[in-house]
Design a protein around this motif. Structure first.
Motif, PDB file in Angstrom:
ATOM      1  N   VAL A 223       0.841  -1.198   0.000  1.00  0.00           N
ATOM      2  CA  VAL A 223       0.000   0.000   0.000  1.00  0.00           C
ATOM      3  C   VAL A 223       0.876   1.248   0.000  1.00  0.00           C
ATOM      4  O   VAL A 223       1.871   1.326   0.735  1.00  0.00           O
ATOM      5  CB  VAL A 223      -0.980  -0.006   1.203  1.00  0.00           C
ATOM      6  N   ASN A 224       0.504   2.204  -0.845  1.00  0.00           N
ATOM      7  CA  ASN A 224       1.301   3.425  -0.971  1.00  0.00           C
ATOM      8  C   ASN A 224       0.961   4.419   0.134  1.00  0.00           C
ATOM      9  O   ASN A 224       0.370   5.477  -0.090  1.00  0.00           O
ATOM     10  CB  ASN A 224       1.090   4.070  -2.341  1.00  0.00           C
ATOM     11  N   SER A 225       1.340   4.041   1.337  1.00  0.00           N
ATOM     12  CA  SER A 225       1.193   4.915   2.497  1.00  0.00           C
ATOM     13  C   SER A 225       2.337   4.565   3.435  1.00  0.00           C
ATOM     14  O   SER A 225       3.184   3.742   3.104  1.00  0.00           O
ATOM     15  CB  SER A 225      -0.172   4.721   3.162  1.00  0.00           C
ATOM     16  N   PHE A 226       2.365   5.182   4.613  1.00  0.00           N
ATOM     17  CA  PHE A 226       3.416   4.833   5.555  1.00  0.00           C
ATOM     18  C   PHE A 226       2.858   4.818   6.967  1.00  0.00           C
ATOM     19  O   PHE A 226       1.827   5.445   7.258  1.00  0.00           O
ATOM     20  CB  PHE A 226       4.623   5.768   5.429  1.00  0.00           C
ATOM     21  N   MET A 227       3.506   4.059   7.826  1.00  0.00           N
ATOM     22  CA  MET A 227       2.982   3.790   9.164  1.00  0.00           C
ATOM     23  C   MET A 227       2.649   5.065   9.917  1.00  0.00           C
ATOM     24  O   MET A 227       1.597   5.173  10.548  1.00  0.00           O
ATOM     25  CB  MET A 227       3.998   2.974   9.962  1.00  0.00           C
ATOM     26  N   GLU A 228       3.547   6.034   9.851  1.00  0.00           N
ATOM     27  CA  GLU A 228       3.363   7.252  10.639  1.00  0.00           C
ATOM     28  C   GLU A 228       2.187   8.089  10.155  1.00  0.00           C
ATOM     29  O   GLU A 228       1.663   8.919  10.891  1.00  0.00           O
ATOM     30  CB  GLU A 228       4.642   8.089  10.599  1.00  0.00           C
ATOM     31  N   LEU A 229       1.748   7.865   8.927  1.00  0.00           N
ATOM     32  CA  LEU A 229       0.611   8.608   8.376  1.00  0.00           C
ATOM     33  C   LEU A 229      -0.711   7.950   8.754  1.00  0.00           C
ATOM     34  O   LEU A 229      -1.678   8.635   9.091  1.00  0.00           O
ATOM     35  CB  LEU A 229       0.725   8.707   6.854  1.00  0.00           C
ATOM     36  N   GLU A 230      -0.753   6.612   8.685  1.00  0.00           N
ATOM     37  CA  GLU A 230      -2.001   5.881   8.924  1.00  0.00           C
ATOM     38  C   GLU A 230      -1.730   4.666   9.815  1.00  0.00           C
ATOM     39  O   GLU A 230      -2.038   3.538   9.456  1.00  0.00           O
ATOM     40  CB  GLU A 230      -2.620   5.450   7.602  1.00  0.00           C
ATOM     41  N   GLU A 231      -1.189   4.925  10.966  1.00  0.00           N
ATOM     42  CA  GLU A 231      -0.769   3.848  11.857  1.00  0.00           C
ATOM     43  C   GLU A 231      -1.936   2.997  12.330  1.00  0.00           C
ATOM     44  O   GLU A 231      -1.864   1.755  12.324  1.00  0.00           O
ATOM     45  CB  GLU A 231      -0.012   4.420  13.055  1.00  0.00           C
ATOM     46  N   GLU A 232      -3.028   3.618  12.762  1.00  0.00           N
ATOM     47  CA  GLU A 232      -4.153   2.864  13.314  1.00  0.00           C
ATOM     48  C   GLU A 232      -4.821   2.006  12.247  1.00  0.00           C
ATOM     49  O   GLU A 232      -5.233   0.866  12.518  1.00  0.00           O
ATOM     50  CB  GLU A 232      -5.169   3.815  13.947  1.00  0.00           C
ATOM     51  N   ALA A 233      -4.944   2.528  11.036  1.00  0.00           N
ATOM     52  CA  ALA A 233      -5.537   1.740   9.951  1.00  0.00           C
ATOM     53  C   ALA A 233      -4.663   0.538   9.625  1.00  0.00           C
ATOM     54  O   ALA A 233      -5.158  -0.573   9.406  1.00  0.00           O
ATOM     55  CB  ALA A 233      -5.718   2.613   8.714  1.00  0.00           C
ATOM     56  N   THR A 234      -3.358   0.749   9.596  1.00  0.00           N
ATOM     57  CA  THR A 234      -2.423  -0.349   9.333  1.00  0.00           C
ATOM     58  C   THR A 234      -2.506  -1.405  10.420  1.00  0.00           C
ATOM     59  O   THR A 234      -2.530  -2.615  10.141  1.00  0.00           O
ATOM     60  CB  THR A 234      -0.981   0.181   9.230  1.00  0.00           C
ATOM     61  N   LYS A 235      -2.564  -0.973  11.678  1.00  0.00           N
ATOM     62  CA  LYS A 235      -2.669  -1.920  12.792  1.00  0.00           C
ATOM     63  C   LYS A 235      -3.975  -2.714  12.729  1.00  0.00           C
ATOM     64  O   LYS A 235      -3.992  -3.918  13.018  1.00  0.00           O
ATOM     65  CB  LYS A 235      -2.579  -1.168  14.123  1.00  0.00           C
ATOM     66  N   ALA A 236      -5.063  -2.044  12.352  1.00  0.00           N
ATOM     67  CA  ALA A 236      -6.356  -2.727  12.286  1.00  0.00           C
ATOM     68  C   ALA A 236      -6.329  -3.848  11.254  1.00  0.00           C
ATOM     69  O   ALA A 236      -6.844  -4.948  11.488  1.00  0.00           O
ATOM     70  CB  ALA A 236      -7.462  -1.718  11.956  1.00  0.00           C
ATOM     71  N   ILE A 237      -5.726  -3.588  10.095  1.00  0.00           N
ATOM     72  CA  ILE A 237      -5.624  -4.614   9.053  1.00  0.00           C
ATOM     73  C   ILE A 237      -4.678  -5.722   9.498  1.00  0.00           C
ATOM     74  O   ILE A 237      -4.957  -6.911   9.314  1.00  0.00           O
ATOM     75  CB  ILE A 237      -5.142  -3.995   7.732  1.00  0.00           C
ATOM     76  N   THR A 238      -3.555  -5.332  10.099  1.00  0.00           N
ATOM     77  CA  THR A 238      -2.568  -6.316  10.530  1.00  0.00           C
ATOM     78  C   THR A 238      -3.139  -7.251  11.587  1.00  0.00           C
ATOM     79  O   THR A 238      -2.915  -8.471  11.554  1.00  0.00           O
ATOM     80  CB  THR A 238      -1.319  -5.608  11.095  1.00  0.00           C
ATOM     81  N   GLY A 245      -8.958 -18.698   9.080  1.00  0.00           N
ATOM     82  CA  GLY A 245     -10.045 -18.992   8.160  1.00  0.00           C
ATOM     83  C   GLY A 245     -10.258 -17.917   7.122  1.00  0.00           C
ATOM     84  O   GLY A 245      -9.393 -17.093   6.840  1.00  0.00           O
ATOM     85  N   ASN A 246     -11.465 -17.914   6.552  1.00  0.00           N
ATOM     86  CA  ASN A 246     -11.786 -17.011   5.440  1.00  0.00           C
ATOM     87  C   ASN A 246     -11.933 -15.561   5.862  1.00  0.00           C
ATOM     88  O   ASN A 246     -12.014 -14.680   5.026  1.00  0.00           O
ATOM     89  CB  ASN A 246     -13.081 -17.480   4.756  1.00  0.00           C
ATOM     90  N   CYS A 247     -12.031 -15.329   7.171  1.00  0.00           N
ATOM     91  CA  CYS A 247     -12.253 -13.960   7.638  1.00  0.00           C
ATOM     92  C   CYS A 247     -10.959 -13.171   7.795  1.00  0.00           C
ATOM     93  O   CYS A 247     -10.997 -11.973   8.049  1.00  0.00           O
ATOM     94  CB  CYS A 247     -13.002 -13.979   8.975  1.00  0.00           C
ATOM     95  N   SER A 248      -9.817 -13.828   7.686  1.00  0.00           N
ATOM     96  CA  SER A 248      -8.562 -13.118   7.905  1.00  0.00           C
ATOM     97  C   SER A 248      -8.183 -12.287   6.689  1.00  0.00           C
ATOM     98  O   SER A 248      -8.587 -12.577   5.562  1.00  0.00           O
ATOM     99  CB  SER A 248      -7.449 -14.115   8.222  1.00  0.00           C
ATOM    100  N   TYR A 249      -7.414 -11.230   6.926  1.00  0.00           N
ATOM    101  CA  TYR A 249      -6.937 -10.357   5.859  1.00  0.00           C
ATOM    102  C   TYR A 249      -5.519 -10.756   5.465  1.00  0.00           C
ATOM    103  O   TYR A 249      -4.797 -11.365   6.259  1.00  0.00           O
ATOM    104  CB  TYR A 249      -6.928  -8.894   6.329  1.00  0.00           C
ATOM    105  N   PRO A 250      -5.088 -10.410   4.260  1.00  0.00           N
ATOM    106  CA  PRO A 250      -3.703 -10.676   3.867  1.00  0.00           C
ATOM    107  C   PRO A 250      -2.741  -9.729   4.573  1.00  0.00           C
ATOM    108  O   PRO A 250      -3.157  -8.686   5.103  1.00  0.00           O
ATOM    109  CB  PRO A 250      -3.717 -10.427   2.359  1.00  0.00           C
ATOM    110  N   PRO A 251      -1.448 -10.056   4.598  1.00  0.00           N
ATOM    111  CA  PRO A 251      -0.467  -9.130   5.165  1.00  0.00           C
ATOM    112  C   PRO A 251      -0.466  -7.817   4.388  1.00  0.00           C
ATOM    113  O   PRO A 251      -0.665  -7.799   3.171  1.00  0.00           O
ATOM    114  CB  PRO A 251       0.868  -9.866   4.994  1.00  0.00           C
TER     115      PRO A 251
END
Length: 491
Positions: A223-238, A245-251
């Motif tokens: 993703v063309n962003s960086f941790m310090e810009l969107e840290e909470e969104a990145t953590k939520a996906i991670t 199972g099928n509910c998990s997200y990719p790295p």
């Protein structure tokens, strides 16, 4: 079709797949350039690009492709049948999605040819608009990734889309409450991307299908962003990626900010740069609606008069003929005219001589935003422009037009708080009047609001600089990917 074979001394080959949109091509190829710069050209990279017409040989695109390093090779596929899509009744998103789908047999054939010719392709990285290409990676037995050229907030929305579809029964724009996006600010339904605004449309169905494919990108999403810009969104996906199972997200791999670093055409933009050289520091409002944005005639009039009445200096570039469709020129370089007097208010050019400069042609945006005289950026909020503004520390006036731009506008205004935004009615389509424009320009260029926005933007600029330093968060992420890919290459 160009031959996929080429002689090289590098050992590890990466295949990229882009779409017929220059902004997307720039983003994924700039990532390729950064990968090469960090690893001393030890990769060989081929980018496969479906095409729609000959507009990609224009003044804005040719210098960029001509400047690519020798380790990056572009294969432009033959144009697909497009005439039935290129009309006012079909949205940009559908035009891209269906036209690229028609190019998939050629993409598959080219990838197979590339794989057979080099015998050393270890990974495919496909633009977010062509997740179908991941299937070709599986066929070849290589790693497959999505390149997401937009914000992590938008990616979180995409991964959450099936849940959202079940939770909300009405049209999103009519939903009385804010829409919750994991790890992000909540936003009004009208600020969701255009592709979800009509839930009975083909566009929405294609959006849901595309998002479902993202979940199956098991090797990861860049993703063309960086941790310090969107840290909470990145953590939520991670955190969701650690599920089962099928509910998990990719790295997810934040690898930004990836911005345009290629040279501009020497004949393009000289006038505006020379004009900027004569202006005081931080005094000019830069106005650009991107490579395809258009305004209706009434809005052009109101914007012009607002710029004039603000008495602030301005540079207005990429001015196009009026059109009621905001994305009218997205796929072409059409719509530019030689004489802005044809559709600007009578006498506007004469009255603002010395105050502003209007250009109907392209401008070197990176050089403009980095110029000392630029004080703010009136932008359509395409993600490339948002990142370029952050990288150069320039406050924004958010003026979204189509696609995911309203979502980006909500992020920079309400989330990051580095922009102001015009007030519009709930449809999001009303004309912004000159009085509102004057008020926003003055608040951004003069007032305490502008000072606070400028302070926050300078902080983000520092974070962006840190992210791409030698030991920065995004640099470490790219290096992690590179080491994995090189370990699979043959000596």
């Amino acid at each position: 079709m160009e031959s996929a074979a080429r002689t090289t001394t590098t050992t590890t080959h990466i295949a990229l797949v882009s779409i017929p949109a220059f902004s997307h091509q720039v983003s994924i190829l700039e990532f390729a350039k950064r990968l090469l710069n960090l690893h001393n050209n030890t990769f060989n990279i081929t980018c496969i690009i479906p095409t729609l017409n000959s507009s990609y040989n224009n003044i804005a695109t040719k210098p960029f492709f001509d400047s690519l390093p020798p380790n990056i090779h572009c294969i432009f596929l033959p144009s697909v049948y497009f005439e039935d899509l290129n009309n006012n009744g079909v949205s940009v998103e559908i035009q891209i999605q269906l036209s690229v789908s028609r190019a998939m047999p050629s993409v598959r054939e080219t990838l197979r040819s590339l794989f057979d010719a080099t015998n050393n392709v270890v990974a495919i990285v496909a633009d977010a608009m062509v997740p179908e290409a991941l299937d070709f990676g599986k066929e070849l037995g290589i790693l497959s990734y999505i390149y997401f050229p937009c914000s992590t907030m938008l990616l979180s929305l995409c991964l959450h889309s099936s849940n959202l579809d079940e939770q909300v029964s009405c049209e999103y724009r009519d939903h009385p409450n804010l829409i919750e996006i994991p790890g992000c600010i909540s936003i009004y339904g009208r600020d969701l991307p255009n592709s979800v605004q009509n839930r009975s449309s083909l566009e929405y169905k294609l959006f849901l299908q595309r998002c479902q494919r993202y979940r199956s990108a098991h090797d990861g999403i860049l993703v063309n962003s960086f941790m310090e810009l969107e840290e909470e969104a990145t953590k939520a996906i991670t955190q969701h990626a650690k599920g089962n199972g099928n509910c998990s997200y990719p790295p997810v791999y934040p690898i930004g900010p990836i911005t345009h670093t290629g040279p501009s055409d020497p004949k393009s933009g000289c006038e505006c740069l020379l004009w900027l050289d004569k202006q005081p520091p931080n005094s000019v409002l830069y106005v650009s609606f991107g490579s395809g944005g258009t305004l209706c005639q009434e809005q052009i009039n109101e914007l012009a008069l607002g710029l004039e009445l603000s008495r602030h200096k301005f540079l207005w570039v990429n001015l196009r003929a009026p059109n009621d469709r905001a994305s009218a020129t997205y796929f072409s370089d059409g719509g530019l005219v030689d004489d802005p007097l044809h559709f600007l208010p009578l006498g506007f050019i004469e009255r603002t001589k010395g105050q502003g400069l209007v250009m109907c042609g392209w401008a070197p945006q990176v050089e403009v935003l980095g110029h000392k005289s630029i004080g703010a950026f009136l932008t359509h909020c395409g993600w490339n422009s948002v990142l370029e503004s952050v990288v150069h520390g320039v406050p924004m006036m958010a003026w979204p037009l189509f696609a995911e731009q309203r979502t980006n506008a909500a992020l920079v205004t309400d989330g990051l708080k580095v922009a102001v935004r015009p007030n519009v009615d709930t449809s999001g389509n009303s004309v912004v009047v000159k009085e509102e424009i004057v008020k926003l320009i003055k608040s951004l260029m003069e007032g305490l609001v502008g000072e606070e926005i400028r302070r926050r933007m300078k902080e983000l600029q520092k974070f962006a600089e840190c992210a791409v330093m030698k030991d920065g968060s995004s640099t470490r992420t790219i290096c992690k990917l590179a080491h994995k890919w090189k370990s699979l290459g043959r000596p």
